[in-house]
Design an enzyme around this catalytic site. Structure first.
Site, PDB file in Angstrom:
ATOM      1  CE  LYS A 183      -3.747  -2.506   2.215  1.00 49.20           C
ATOM      2  NZ  LYS A 183      -4.416  -2.910   3.455  1.00 49.20           N
ATOM      3  CD  GLN A 185      -3.216  -4.553   6.640  1.00 52.47           C
ATOM      4  OE1 GLN A 185      -3.118  -3.580   5.908  1.00 52.47           O
ATOM      5  NE2 GLN A 185      -3.865  -5.654   6.277  1.00 52.47           N
ATOM      6  CG  ASP A 189      -9.351  -0.252   5.008  1.00 53.35           C
ATOM      7  OD1 ASP A 189      -9.029  -0.493   3.837  1.00 53.35           O
ATOM      8  OD2 ASP A 189      -8.657  -0.573   5.997  1.00 53.35           O
TER       9      ASP A 189
END
Ligand code: NAP
Length: 291
Positions: free
Chosen positions: A52, A96, A119
């Site tokens: 990412k 994460q 997200d």
């Protein structure tokens, strides 16, 4: 049969975003900034976050990686999230997953400011998605939507069977395909581990999204001639045919299913490469929202 090339589409999107970022910089607008929180030293999480951050650099974003020891307390982590919520230089951030067991993931998800929740996991964004309001869409279903769009695949009135109902893939995928938009307007059947007559359902499907995480589960006898098949699954199994000693498998038995399909995504190189691009697109949007 058309092979859906996720790698190629992801590259196209990367170039489009890079162009827009360069234009923003030239016009004196803010450079998008994505932050990532990584707790502990889980190998897979390190790889995902690393990819990412790398993509951020490739499109000209700013990025920052905040690493914490696996024994960080829930309260400390929530404090760090609050700092990012209040940092005007950060447009979007991710935590994460998975997190260590002593930390409540849902509490963490709900602590993220929905305006920075790139997200798309916060209940506010999930609710907006359900209501067809502008929101940050979860990366994997958003990536699939973009593939359907870029390949001009007709979805209106089609019967789509989604296998899996997780919060990050199956359920949002089902919602997006049922929405009154393109891609969308499908008649959606959501299936899961308690579904009794799965084969009967998949045989009626114009499109199947396989997201259950069981290697080569979907076989040719479960698929109607001409169906669109989207394979989300990624299972890493030992193999004596590769250098690494491992091979990635999708949820679809590709070799026998592909000849029956109008379109199909391979594993790897289908849905996977799109996921990070969704995150990048959401971060760009978060930045644009502040212009
Ligand atoms: P998950 O949370 O484990 O959910 C799996 C879903 O499949 C559950 O809803 C489960 O039903 C259902 N299921 C399990 N066995 C089934 C069966 N025999 N028949 C029908 N449904 C069944 O997994 P996930 O996070 O959604 O991920 C699914 C797969 O996609 C995994 O292989 C994962 O690695 C992969 N993935 C790939 C990407 C990508 O970028 N390509 C991104 C995310 C995930 P219940 O709800 O009843 O348990």
């Amino acid at each position: 049969m058309v092979l859906i090339d996720g790698k190629k589409i992801a590259q196209e999107i990367k170039e489009e975003v890079a162009k827009e970022v360069a234009q923003r910089k030239a016009r004196g607008l803010k450079t998008p900034h994505l932050s990532a929180i990584l707790v502990g030293n889980d190998g897979a999480s390190e790889t995902y976050v690393g990819a990412k951050v790398k993509s951020c650099h490739e499109v000209g974003f700013e990025s920052s990686l905040l690493r914490f020891d696996s024994n960080i307390s829930e309260e400390e982590l929530l404090n760090e999230i609050e700092k990012l919520n209040n940092d005007p230089s950060v447009d979007g951030f991710i935590v994460q997953l998975p997190l260590p067991k002593h930390i409540n993931e849902q509490k963490v998800i709900e602590a993220v400011n929905p305006a920075k929740d790139v997200d798309g996991f916060h209940p506010v964004n999930a609710g907006k998605m359900l209501l067809n309001l502008p929101s940050f869409l979860p990366a994997t279903p958003y990536g699939i939507i973009q593939l359907l769009e870029r390949y001009n695949i007709e979805t209106s009135g089609k019967h789509c069977v989604v296998i899996g109902r997780s919060n990050i893939v199956g359920m949002p995928m089902s919602v997006l395909l049922a929405r009154n938009s393109y891609p969308g307007n499908c008649t959606v059947t959501i299936t899961h581990s308690r579904t009794k007559n799965l084969k009967e359902l998949t045989l009626q499907a114009d499109m199947i999204v396989a997201a259950l995480g069981k290697a080569e589960f979907l076989t040719a006898d479960m698929v109607k001639q001409g169906a669109v098949v989207i394979d989300v699954g990624i299972t890493r199994l030992p193999s004596d045919k590769t250098k690494s000693g491992f091979k990635l498998f999708g949820d679809v038995k590709f070799d026998e299913v592909a000849p029956k399909c109008s379109y199909i995504t391979p594993v790897p190189g289908g849905v996977g490469p799109m996921t990070i691009m969704s995150l990048i697109k959401n971060t760009l949007q978060a930045c644009r929202n502040k212009d």
